[in-house]
Structures are given as structure tokens and as C-alpha cells.
Design an enzyme around this catalytic site. Structure first.
Site, short mmCIF file in Angstrom:
data_model
loop_
_atom_site.label_atom_id
_atom_site.label_comp_id
_atom_site.label_asym_id
_atom_site.label_seq_id
_atom_site.Cartn_x
_atom_site.Cartn_y
_atom_site.Cartn_z
CG HIS A 17 -1.95 -1.00 1.32
ND1 HIS A 17 -2.11 -1.81 2.41
CD2 HIS A 17 -2.94 -1.35 0.47
CE1 HIS A 17 -3.13 -2.62 2.23
NE2 HIS A 17 -3.66 -2.36 1.05
CE LYS A 41 -13.81 -6.29 3.49
NZ LYS A 41 -13.46 -5.86 2.12
NE ARG A 90 -2.81 -7.01 -4.45
CZ ARG A 90 -3.62 -7.23 -3.44
NH1 ARG A 90 -3.14 -7.62 -2.29
NH2 ARG A 90 -4.91 -7.08 -3.58
CB SER A 128 -4.31 -6.52 4.55
OG SER A 128 -3.94 -5.27 4.05
P1 ADP Z 1 -9.91 -3.43 -0.52
O1 ADP Z 1 -10.58 -4.14 0.61
O2 ADP Z 1 -10.64 -2.24 -1.02
O3 ADP Z 1 -9.37 -4.31 -1.62
P2 ADP Z 1 -7.21 -3.21 0.43
O4 ADP Z 1 -6.78 -2.44 1.62
O5 ADP Z 1 -7.05 -4.67 0.45
O6 ADP Z 1 -8.66 -2.74 0.17
O7 ADP Z 1 -6.46 -2.65 -0.86
C1 ADP Z 1 -6.65 -1.34 -1.29
C2 ADP Z 1 -6.02 -1.19 -2.65
O8 ADP Z 1 -4.62 -1.44 -2.56
C3 ADP Z 1 -6.53 -2.16 -3.70
O9 ADP Z 1 -6.54 -1.51 -4.95
C4 ADP Z 1 -5.53 -3.26 -3.69
O10 ADP Z 1 -5.46 -3.91 -4.95
C5 ADP Z 1 -4.26 -2.46 -3.44
N1 ADP Z 1 -3.21 -3.26 -2.82
C6 ADP Z 1 -3.28 -4.07 -1.74
N2 ADP Z 1 -2.11 -4.66 -1.48
C7 ADP Z 1 -1.25 -4.21 -2.44
C8 ADP Z 1 0.12 -4.49 -2.77
N3 ADP Z 1 0.84 -5.35 -2.08
N4 ADP Z 1 0.64 -3.85 -3.82
C9 ADP Z 1 -0.10 -3.00 -4.55
N5 ADP Z 1 -1.38 -2.72 -4.33
C10 ADP Z 1 -1.96 -3.31 -3.28
#
Ligand code: ADP
Length: 172
Positions: A17, A41, A90, A128
């Protein structure tokens, strides 16, 4: 002043992130990490805690801020004057859902554009969910998350001595 919003659950924020946020910060004057409040959620960390962890993680990223929101993303984006939504990609597996969301958001708010950014290659396998799983099983997560998040995960899973497991691995 070009403002972008980077929405997500951030439960918790990872180095993936942060990598995306740093890239966005080079393209926009202001980048707002917006933690989505989703009543259906429930996450590992409370919303306020996620915001606090992000605050610590972005302290040295100029132009990056954190907020939280509820309801439609595009409404929130418009309310804070953000014309761009940032999302991270990703792997191909992210694509279909992200593509649908981006087109739906465009339908709802034609003036709001979605931009996808790719993280450094070593973060492409990071999520995450996986970090929580590894932490819960006592694995070392220091390479994947900011220091404050690693500390919070250790407090959250006190039975798993993260450092102990990693040094035992080094010794063996
Ligand atoms: P959501 O529940 O909306 O998917 P996340 O917190 O999991 O929220 O992710 C938010 C954004 O960050 C999404 O676009 C996700 O694809 C991106 N993201 C999550 N992990 C990574 C990573 N390791 N590298 C790049 N982008 C990421």
C-alpha cells in the site's frame, strides 16, 4: 491542486500500500488514503486504529494524508475535491474486480477517473490478509509492514513470538 484518493480497507496497511501511495504522491499534490468504514465487514483492527497506523506510516511521505469514509466512494471523492481514484494492481487476479469497480464508478461519476499503479515487484504477492495469517501463525512479518504495524500485530497475537520464530529459523 490535484487531489487523488486511495481507498481501501487497509486492515492493516502494508508496504505494498505504501509503495502505491508513494508513487501516487509523485503524480499528485495531495493523496488521501481513505479507510472505508464497512459495517458488514469487521476487520482485525478497529477503524481508528487502522487510521492511526497509517498516520505513523505516512509521516515521512509529503502530500499524503489519511481519512475515513462511509458510503459511496465517488460521493466522498467529490466531497473532498478528488478527481482521481488510485488503486493498486498486483496481479491479473486483481484485474477483473478492479476493472468492474472502475467502470461502475465511472458510470456513477463520469468526472472521477481511476488510475492503477503497480507496486515494486517484491510487493506483488503481499496482501493484508496474508500478513495477518502469517502473523497469527507466528511468522516474521517485519519485511512486509511498517514498524508500527509489526508492533501492533505482535500485540494482537501475543502467543506467537514473531521474533523468536524468525531467530529460531536463522539458527536452524
Ligand atoms: P480493498 O478491501 O478495497 O481491496 P485493500 O486495503 O485490500 O482494500 O487494498 C486497497 C487497494 O490497494 C486495492 O486496490 C488493492 O489492490 C491495493 N493493494 C493491496 N495490497 C497491495 C500491494 N501489495 N501492492 C499493490 N497494491 C496493493
Amino acid at each position: 491542486m490535484a487531489t487523488a484518493i486511495y481507498p481501501g480497507s487497509f486492515d492493516p496497511i502494508t508496504n505494498g500500500h505504501l509503495d502505491v501511495a508513494a508513487r501516487a504522491a509523485r503524480l499528485f499534490d495531495r493523496v488521501i488514503l481513505a479507510v472505508a468504514r464497512n459495517s458488514s465487514k469487521s476487520g482485525l483492527f478497529e477503524l481508528d486504529q487502522r487510521v492511526g497506523l497509517i498516520q505513523q506510516a505516512i509521516a515521512d511521505l509529503p502530500g499524503v494524508e489519511v481519512s475515513q469514509f462511509e458510503g459511496l466512494l465517488v460521493n466522498y471523492a467529490r466531497s473532498i475535491g478528488a478527481g482521481t481514484v488510485i488503486r493498486g494492481l498486483r496481479a491479473v487476479s486483481d484485474f477483473e474486480y478492479e476493472f468492474q469497480m472502475a467502470l461502475m464508478n465511472r458510470q456513477l461519476a463520469p468526472g472521477v477517473e481511476t488510475i492503477f499503479l503497480m507496486p515494486r515487484q517484491e510487493y506483488t504477492y503481499l496482501s493484508s490478509r496474508l500478513v495477518k495469517e502469517v502473523a497469527g501463525l507466528g511468522g516474521a512479518i517485519e519485511d512486509f509492514v511498517p514498524v508500527a504495524v509489526a508492533d501492533a500485530l505482535r500485540r494482537r497475537f501475543p502467543q506467537s513470538d514473531v521474533a523468536g520464530v524468525s531467530s529460531a529459523g536463522d539458527a536452524g
